[in-house]
Design an enzyme around this catalytic site. Structure first.
Site, short mmCIF file in Angstrom:
data_model
loop_
_atom_site.label_atom_id
_atom_site.label_comp_id
_atom_site.label_asym_id
_atom_site.label_seq_id
_atom_site.Cartn_x
_atom_site.Cartn_y
_atom_site.Cartn_z
N HIS A 26 -35.24 -56.90 26.89
CA HIS A 26 -36.17 -55.87 27.35
C HIS A 26 -36.38 -54.75 26.32
CE1 HIS A 26 -38.34 -53.22 29.97
NE2 HIS A 26 -37.37 -52.33 30.04
N GLU A 71 -38.68 -45.44 20.78
CA GLU A 71 -37.82 -46.62 20.69
C GLU A 71 -37.60 -47.07 19.26
OE1 GLU A 71 -37.52 -51.15 22.65
OE2 GLU A 71 -39.32 -49.94 22.95
N GLY A 96 -48.39 -45.13 21.49
CA GLY A 96 -47.83 -45.16 22.83
C GLY A 96 -47.40 -43.77 23.26
N ALA A 155 -44.64 -42.08 22.74
CA ALA A 155 -44.05 -41.27 21.67
C ALA A 155 -45.11 -40.87 20.65
CB ALA A 155 -42.90 -42.03 20.99
N ARG A 189 -27.83 -51.63 33.66
CA ARG A 189 -28.49 -52.88 33.32
C ARG A 189 -27.58 -53.88 32.63
NH1 ARG A 189 -34.38 -50.48 31.32
NH2 ARG A 189 -35.03 -49.83 33.41
N LEU A 231 -39.16 -43.65 28.82
CA LEU A 231 -40.30 -42.75 28.90
C LEU A 231 -39.87 -41.32 28.62
CD1 LEU A 231 -42.12 -44.18 32.07
CD2 LEU A 231 -42.27 -44.90 29.69
#
Length: 642
Positions: free
Chosen positions: A404, A428, A44, A46, A333, A444
């Site tokens: 999430h 992550e 991904g 990273a 959030r 990101l």
């Protein structure tokens, strides 16, 4: 414990730590780089950015991903944007403000030096991606556009409509492909890492399974980098792609890597509500929508079954604007999610089961016109209509919180290296930057910062002392890891029970959501810790895994991941029980302010919790290590967005 539990934060002023650290780190000369082999697991943002950069520097890199292409990595799903402290809007932003907003957003549970470095390199990411051709949104005059995200009072989020993750991944992917063509990178898609190999206390390889053929392989290297994302699917239903899992990081944990803050799980407030047991995942509506959408529920319970357009303005409760006037609909959030749960628990939720709130664009459409809203968010509205059948230009969206992102991950030091020398963890998959709650548009930023601008400086500091120390795959540790992997596969295939994998995963997810979800308490966590081992025993006694191991077998893939979730879930609940405070997304009902906000205990819990595996939890539970968090620059304060 393998290695050292030392954060290795450089001395000196906060704004000079990273520069000074780079200046004094060991290097690998260009002629020697080709002599080193590096494994990167995950492709991904990273992993892909790390692979492309390391290949460009001249290292030999092998990259493994379970998807059929790096372009299908879950980074593609990120919608809203990427933060950077460029202050293009001239609204008062700075490196320090991005740093402070991130520290505060994480409720003062992240490492100060790592977060400052993240803010410091953020601007370089935008320049890099523009140079790669990433089509960021632009103002009429051609300048890059910005919008706001939760937890900030400035506009610092760069975006490409609602496809930011996809566009960034395409930029990263073409840089990766260039290195594949140059011969510095070998790509191994549809290949899953099933164990890590530790030789003489150093990470020196992995064991993989080819998902198409079932072939088990051993791969040796001079260092291993994990970029495997988060573990949100332990809850079964989340916004994550169905393949996202904890296997790579959890099996590294079982080999001695410390797992940090596993209970720090982010709940996103802007998701399409759950609608039935047939669902395999939930769908995110980008936080960027809260720039123009207003969140509300009816003031009176009896209005909840009315069509939203039949409820007059005076009978609507814009609860985020009411409770948090300084930030309004862009409150962070964790706070926005709990506020939605609160009004739904009061019986004022909308939609089936009363588990939804409205996200209304009527005012924004009146103000700027429907065409402008289409230009900003068009594809998000299309996704919503495809799933719900409703046109959100004419009626409000219905949203509800869902799992999430995961702020927990393998513990790493300032160099992004775990306590196992040679095992680096980025994106992550590590714990380092977000504390107890990640601000929007920062995932990101962290993934690309780690891959493009941090790891390429810190990895050579380790490699410089590893010349000629790469073992052969004939080493006894490789053989042991290979045998362990094969034995686990055989055990899964021979259970031959009658229960489906989905039914057990769904039962685990429901238990975790109820007892370790948006709100936790001592009794619920203790109940979960009693039930999870029972469910794990049922799995190994009753589950059915059809097919065999030497073939394409998606049931076997899923079985291994669910088995790891069933162990990891217990670690999550242990961590949540041990952290006897509320902070960010970790909300213990016993610890809240009179106004219902998270109440930290800085005297006893201003620490990173890092857990060491010590065998079967029934006989030898994990050992807890604490890394004290020192704040030299920020002042610890009760977090307020009012």
């Amino acid at each position: 414990m393998i290695g050292n539990f030392d954060a290795r934060v450089p001395s000196g002023p906060l704004d000079r730590k990273w520069t000074s650290h780079k200046d004094h780190s060991r290097l690998v000369s260009p002629n020697n780089r080709r002599k080193f082999e590096i494994i990167v697991v995950g492709s991904g943002l990273a992993g892909g950015s790390a692979v492309a950069t390391l290949g460009e520097l001249g290292y030999r890199v092998r990259c493994f991903c379970y998807q059929d292409s790096p372009r299908r990595a879950h980074s593609i799903a990120a919608q809203g944007g990427i933060n950077a402290a460029k202050n293009y809007q001239n609204d008062g932003d700075s490196i320090y403000r991005l740093f402070y907003d991130t520290i505060k957003g994480g409720d003062f549970r992240s490492r100060e030096a790592n977060v400052y470095r993240l803010a410091e390199v953020s601007s370089n990411i935008i320049d890099q991606c523009v140079a790669q051709g990433v089509p960021f949104a632009r103002e009429y005059g051609g300048l890059l556009a910005n919008r706001s995200f939760g937890g900030a009072q400035v506009s610092r989020t760069f975006y490409a409509r609602g496809q930011t993750g996809q566009q960034l991944l395409l930029g990263c992917y073409q840089a990766l492909c260039r290195q594949i063509a140059a011969g510095t990178v070998q790509m191994f898609p549809q290949t899953e890492m099933l164990d890590i190999v530790v030789v003489d206390g150093h990470a020196k390889g992995i064991v993989t399974r080819n998902l198409r053929t079932g072939k088990i392989d051993n791969v040796a290297a001079d260092a291993v980098v994990l970029a495997t994302g988060g573990y949100g699917n332990v809850f079964n239903l989340s916004t994550n792609a169905r393949g996202c899992n904890v296997t790579a990081t959890y099996r590294a944990y079982k080999k001695g890597a410390l797992f940090a803050n596993p209970c720090f799980t982010q709940i996103h407030p802007t998701c399409i509500p759950h609608s039935g047991d047939y669902q395999s995942k939930l769908t995110l509506m980008s936080e960027s929508l809260r720039n123009d959408g207003r969140v509300w529920v009816p003031k009176q319970k009896e209005d909840c079954n009315k069509a939203p357009n039949e409820i007059p303005e005076a009978d609507r409760d814009y609860y985020l604007e009411r409770k948090y006037p300084s930030y309004g609909n862009l409150a962070p959030r964790d706070i926005s999610s709990r506020a939605a749960k609160e009004v739904c628990d009061e019986g004022r939720g909308v939609g089936p089961g009363g588990r939804g709130v409205y996200l209304d664009f009527a005012d924004a459409i009146k103000r700027v016109g429907e065409q402008t809203i289409r230009e900003r968010y068009g594809n998000l509205f299309e996704v919503y209509e495809k799933i719900t059948g409703e046109n959100a230009y004419h009626v409000p969206m219905r949203i509800y919180p869902a799992v999430h992102y995961t702020m927990g991950g393998l513990w790493v030091d300032y160099n992004l290296m775990s306590n196992i020398p040679g095992l680096f963890v980025i994106g992550e998959a590590n714990f380092s930057d977000h504390g107890a709650n990640r601000l929007g548009a920062s995932a990101l930023m962290q993934g690309l910062a780690d891959g493009y601008f941090v790891l390429p400086y810190t990895l050579p500091n380790y490699l410089a002392g590893q010349m000629g120390k790469r073992p052969s795959t004939d080493h006894a540790e490789f053989k042991k890891a290979d045998n362990d992997v094969r034995a686990k596969i055989d055990n899964l295939l021979k259970i031959n029970g009658k229960r489906s994998l989905d039914s057990i995963h769904r039962e685990l997810g429901t238990l975790l959501w109820d007892k370790c979800g948006m709100a936790r308490n001592k009794n619920g966590l203790e109940e979960a810790l009693r039930k999870i081992p029972e469910l794990r025993e049922k799995f190994w006694r009753e589950v059915r895994v059809p097919g065999d191991g030497e073939d394409f077998n998606q049931s076997l893939e899923r079985a291994g991941r669910v088995a790891d979730f069933l162990e990891f879930a217990e670690l999550m609940c242990l961590d949540a029980l041990a952290r006897n405070e509320s902070c960010g997304a970790h909300f213990r009902e016993e610890h809240q302010t009179p106004e219902g906000e998270a109440l930290r205990d800085d005297e006893n819990f201003a620490d990173v919790f890092a857990w060491e595996f010590r065998g079967n939890p029934a006989t030898a539970g994990p050992k807890l290590y604490r890394e004290a968090l020192h704040f030299e620059t920020v002042h610890l304060a009760q977090r307020s967005y009012k």
